[in-house]
Design a protein around this motif. Structure first.
Motif, mmCIF file in Angstrom:
data_model
loop_
_atom_site.group_PDB
_atom_site.id
_atom_site.type_symbol
_atom_site.label_atom_id
_atom_site.label_comp_id
_atom_site.label_asym_id
_atom_site.label_seq_id
_atom_site.Cartn_x
_atom_site.Cartn_y
_atom_site.Cartn_z
ATOM 1 N N GLN A 250 0.826 -1.214 0.000
ATOM 2 C CA GLN A 250 0.000 0.000 0.000
ATOM 3 C C GLN A 250 0.855 1.256 0.000
ATOM 4 O OE1 GLN A 250 -2.488 -0.592 3.446
ATOM 5 N NE2 GLN A 250 -4.023 -1.768 2.328
ATOM 6 N N LYS A 251 1.961 1.220 0.739
ATOM 7 C CA LYS A 251 2.846 2.384 0.795
ATOM 8 C C LYS A 251 3.512 2.629 -0.549
ATOM 9 C CE LYS A 251 4.679 5.778 3.029
ATOM 10 N NZ LYS A 251 3.821 6.893 3.496
ATOM 11 N N LEU A 252 3.945 1.576 -1.231
ATOM 12 C CA LEU A 252 4.574 1.724 -2.551
ATOM 13 C C LEU A 252 3.581 2.262 -3.577
ATOM 14 C CD1 LEU A 252 6.718 -1.550 -2.690
ATOM 15 C CD2 LEU A 252 7.532 0.782 -2.326
ATOM 16 N N VAL A 253 2.335 1.779 -3.504
ATOM 17 C CA VAL A 253 1.299 2.287 -4.410
ATOM 18 C C VAL A 253 1.024 3.756 -4.125
ATOM 19 C CG1 VAL A 253 -1.150 2.119 -5.012
ATOM 20 C CG2 VAL A 253 0.211 0.038 -4.757
ATOM 21 N N GLU A 254 1.016 4.106 -2.853
ATOM 22 C CA GLU A 254 0.781 5.500 -2.461
ATOM 23 C C GLU A 254 1.887 6.417 -2.983
ATOM 24 O OE1 GLU A 254 1.181 8.007 1.678
ATOM 25 O OE2 GLU A 254 0.211 6.041 1.777
ATOM 26 N N LEU A 255 3.134 5.922 -2.958
ATOM 27 C CA LEU A 255 4.271 6.752 -3.365
ATOM 28 C C LEU A 255 4.468 6.814 -4.875
ATOM 29 C CD1 LEU A 255 6.900 5.621 -0.682
ATOM 30 C CD2 LEU A 255 5.728 7.820 -0.794
ATOM 31 N N PHE A 256 4.229 5.688 -5.578
ATOM 32 C CA PHE A 256 4.581 5.612 -6.990
ATOM 33 C C PHE A 256 3.411 5.310 -7.930
ATOM 34 C CE2 PHE A 256 8.303 3.999 -4.558
ATOM 35 C CZ PHE A 256 9.133 5.095 -4.749
ATOM 36 N N ALA A 294 12.271 3.973 -0.445
ATOM 37 C CA ALA A 294 11.110 4.379 -1.240
ATOM 38 C C ALA A 294 10.737 5.828 -0.927
ATOM 39 C CB ALA A 294 9.936 3.449 -0.957
ATOM 40 N N GLU A 295 10.730 6.175 0.353
ATOM 41 C CA GLU A 295 10.437 7.558 0.759
ATOM 42 C C GLU A 295 11.470 8.514 0.162
ATOM 43 O OE1 GLU A 295 8.020 8.854 2.520
ATOM 44 O OE2 GLU A 295 7.062 7.225 3.635
ATOM 45 N N GLU A 296 12.732 8.109 0.202
ATOM 46 C CA GLU A 296 13.811 8.958 -0.314
ATOM 47 C C GLU A 296 13.677 9.174 -1.819
ATOM 48 O OE1 GLU A 296 18.705 8.812 -0.715
ATOM 49 O OE2 GLU A 296 17.654 7.377 0.577
ATOM 50 N N ILE A 297 13.416 8.084 -2.550
ATOM 51 C CA ILE A 297 13.284 8.192 -4.014
ATOM 52 C C ILE A 297 12.056 9.020 -4.388
ATOM 53 C CG2 ILE A 297 12.793 6.865 -6.110
ATOM 54 C CD1 ILE A 297 14.476 4.602 -4.919
ATOM 55 N N ALA A 298 10.948 8.793 -3.689
ATOM 56 C CA ALA A 298 9.724 9.539 -3.978
ATOM 57 C C ALA A 298 9.914 11.031 -3.732
ATOM 58 C CB ALA A 298 8.575 9.004 -3.125
ATOM 59 N N ALA A 299 10.647 11.374 -2.663
ATOM 60 C CA ALA A 299 10.902 12.780 -2.351
ATOM 61 C C ALA A 299 11.727 13.436 -3.457
ATOM 62 C CB ALA A 299 11.623 12.895 -1.011
ATOM 63 N N LYS A 300 12.745 12.720 -3.960
ATOM 64 C CA LYS A 300 13.571 13.257 -5.042
ATOM 65 C C LYS A 300 12.767 13.414 -6.329
ATOM 66 C CE LYS A 300 18.013 11.536 -3.344
ATOM 67 N NZ LYS A 300 19.160 10.620 -3.599
ATOM 68 N N MET A 301 11.879 12.440 -6.600
ATOM 69 C CA MET A 301 11.046 12.517 -7.805
ATOM 70 C C MET A 301 10.103 13.718 -7.734
ATOM 71 S SD MET A 301 10.172 8.441 -8.319
ATOM 72 C CE MET A 301 8.986 8.732 -9.623
ATOM 73 N N ASN A 302 9.524 13.945 -6.563
ATOM 74 C CA ASN A 302 8.624 15.087 -6.390
ATOM 75 C C ASN A 302 9.369 16.407 -6.523
ATOM 76 O OD1 ASN A 302 6.412 13.431 -5.951
ATOM 77 N ND2 ASN A 302 6.700 13.385 -3.725
ATOM 78 N N GLU A 303 10.592 16.417 -5.997
ATOM 79 C CA GLU A 303 11.415 17.624 -6.099
ATOM 80 C C GLU A 303 11.752 17.932 -7.547
ATOM 81 O OE1 GLU A 303 15.804 19.230 -4.604
ATOM 82 O OE2 GLU A 303 14.894 17.469 -3.651
ATOM 83 N N GLY A 304 12.043 16.879 -8.321
ATOM 84 C CA GLY A 304 12.336 17.059 -9.738
ATOM 85 C C GLY A 304 11.128 17.558 -10.511
ATOM 86 N N ASP A 305 9.942 17.018 -10.164
ATOM 87 C CA ASP A 305 8.715 17.458 -10.834
ATOM 88 C C ASP A 305 8.437 18.925 -10.556
ATOM 89 O OD1 ASP A 305 8.366 14.939 -11.827
ATOM 90 O OD2 ASP A 305 6.939 14.310 -10.280
#
Length: 318
Positions: A250-256, A294-305
Motif C-alpha cells: 500500500q505504501k509503494l502504491v501511495e508513493l509511486f 522508497a520515501e527517499e526516491i519519492a521525495a527526489k522525484m517530487n522535487e524534480g517534478d
C-alpha cells in the motif's frame, strides 16, 4: 452456558459443569486451594466461593493453562481473579453473532520532519521510519441481526495504561494492543465479559502491586525478579507477516502509483542488494530499508517534478 450440579443444598462443596470449550469441570474448595491458587497469600472461603461461582457462571476452565487464575500474592490484599488473554479472545469464537476483529497499534511516524499519526495492524514499531508508539486499537464486529454488522471500536493510550515495568517495559506494543482487544470484546459483548479482566489489564492498573504474573502458568514473582528469556520479543529479522506485506504494498502504491509500484520495488531491492523477487521473501529489517529508500526516491522525484514545473512556468512567462 453452564449448568451446575450442587451435591449439597445451599452449598458450594462441589460444583460440576461444562466449560465453554465443552470440557467437564469439577471444582471443590480443596481443589481450588491446593491446585488453582497462585501466590503466597492465604485465600478465604469467600474468595474461593466467588471464584467457583464465577467459573461456573462463565463456563471457565481453570485447569486449562492460561484460561483463568485465582491470584493472592500476600495476605494484605484481596485475591484477584484474572483471565488469560488468549482464553479471553478465544471465548468470542463461541458466540454465534461474532464476526471477528481487527487490531493494531497507533504510532506517530516522523519522516523528513513530517509527523503523521497512523493506525496500523500488527504490533511492529519501526524506529528506522521514525515511529513512536502512542496507543493501541481494536474493532470487533457483531451481527446483531441478519445482514446488519455492528462494529465496536476502542482505542487506548499507552500513557494511560503502561506501568513501565515487566512486559510494559520490554514489549509495550504487544501489551497495549492486547488491552485494546480485551476492552473492545467487553464493549461488544458486555453480558458475556462483565467482571472478567485480563492479566494485562490488571497489570496496567497496578492491581498486582509490584508483582509479575506469568500468563501461561499464573505463577507470581516480584517485579525485580528475572522475567524468563522466552518472554522476550521475537527477533526483528523474522519474515514479514501478511499485514506487513499489505502495508508495504500500500505504501509503494501511495508513493509511486499502482502501475509503477511493482517496478519501483524491483529497483529498490536491487539497489539495496537484496536477493529477493517478492515481498514474501523480505525480512522485517529489509522492509524497513525498502520503505526508507522508497520515501527517499519519492521525495527526489517530487522535487524534480516541482523544478520542471517551475522551469516551464518561467519559460512561458518569458
Amino acid at each position: 452456558m453452564a449448568t451446575a450440579e450442587m451435591v449439597k443444598a445451599n452449598d458450594m462443596s462441589l460444583v460440576q459443569y461444562e466449560s465453554a470449550s465443552k470440557q467437564s469441570v469439577t471444582l471443590t474448595p480443596d481443589i481450588v486451594r491446593k491446585q488453582l491458587v497462585r501466590g503466597k497469600g492465604n485465600v478465604t472461603d469467600q474468595e474461593i466461593f466467588m471464584f467457583m461461582r464465577t467459573c461456573q457462571a462463565r463456563g471457565l476452565d481453570p485447569f486449562e493453562n492460561g484460561e483463568v487464575y485465582l491470584i493472592k500474592y500476600d495476605n494484605s490484599n484481596p485475591a484477584q481473579m484474572v483471565v488469560g488473554y488468549h482464553a479471553y479472545a478465544k471465548r468470542a469464537d463461541a458466540f454465534p453473532d461474532y464476526r471477528g476483529y481487527s487490531a493494531g497499534i497507533t504510532v506517530v511516524r516522523n519522516l523528513n520532519g513530517n509527523a503523521e499519526v497512523i493506525q496500523k495492524e500488527g504490533q511492529c514499531v519501526y524506529k528506522a521510519l521514525g515511529e513512536t508508539l502512542i496507543g493501541g486499537w481494536c474493532r470487533v464486529r457483531r451481527e446483531r441481526k441478519p445482514g446488519y454488522i455492528e462494529e465496536s471500536f476502542v482505542e487506548v493510550s499507552l500513557d494511560e495504561y503502561s506501568s513501565g515495568q515487566s512486559n510494559w517495559r520490554t514489549k509495550p506494543a504487544t501489551m497495549i494492543r492486547k488491552v485494546a482487544v480485551s476492552q473492545a470484546l467487553r464493549q461488544a459483548f458486555p453480558n458475556d465479559y462483565e467482571g472478567l479482566y485480563t492479566i494485562d489489564e490488571m497489570d496496567a492498573s497496578n492491581a498486582f502491586h509490584g508483582h509479575y504474573v506469568d500468563e501461561e502458568t499464573g505463577e507470581v514473582t516480584r517485579m525485580n525478579s528475572a522475567i524468563p528469556a522466552e518472554k522476550s520479543e521475537p527477533e526483528e529479522d523474522s519474515k514479514l507477516t501478511t499485514n506487513d506485506r499489505r502495508e508495504l504494498t500500500q505504501k509503494l502504491v501511495e508513493l509511486f502509483g499502482k502501475e509503477q509500484s511493482g517496478d519501483m520495488f524491483k529497483v529498490i531491492v536491487e539497489q539495496a542488494g537484496f536477493n529477493v523477487t517478492s515481498t514474501a521473501e523480505l525480512t522485517r529489517s529489509q522492509m524497513v530499508t525498502v520503505l526508507a529508500k522508497a520515501e527517499e526516491i519519492a521525495a527526489k522525484m517530487n522535487e524534480g517534478d516541482e523544478q520542471t514545473a517551475n522551469g516551464d512556468g518561467d519559460e512561458k512567462t518569458a
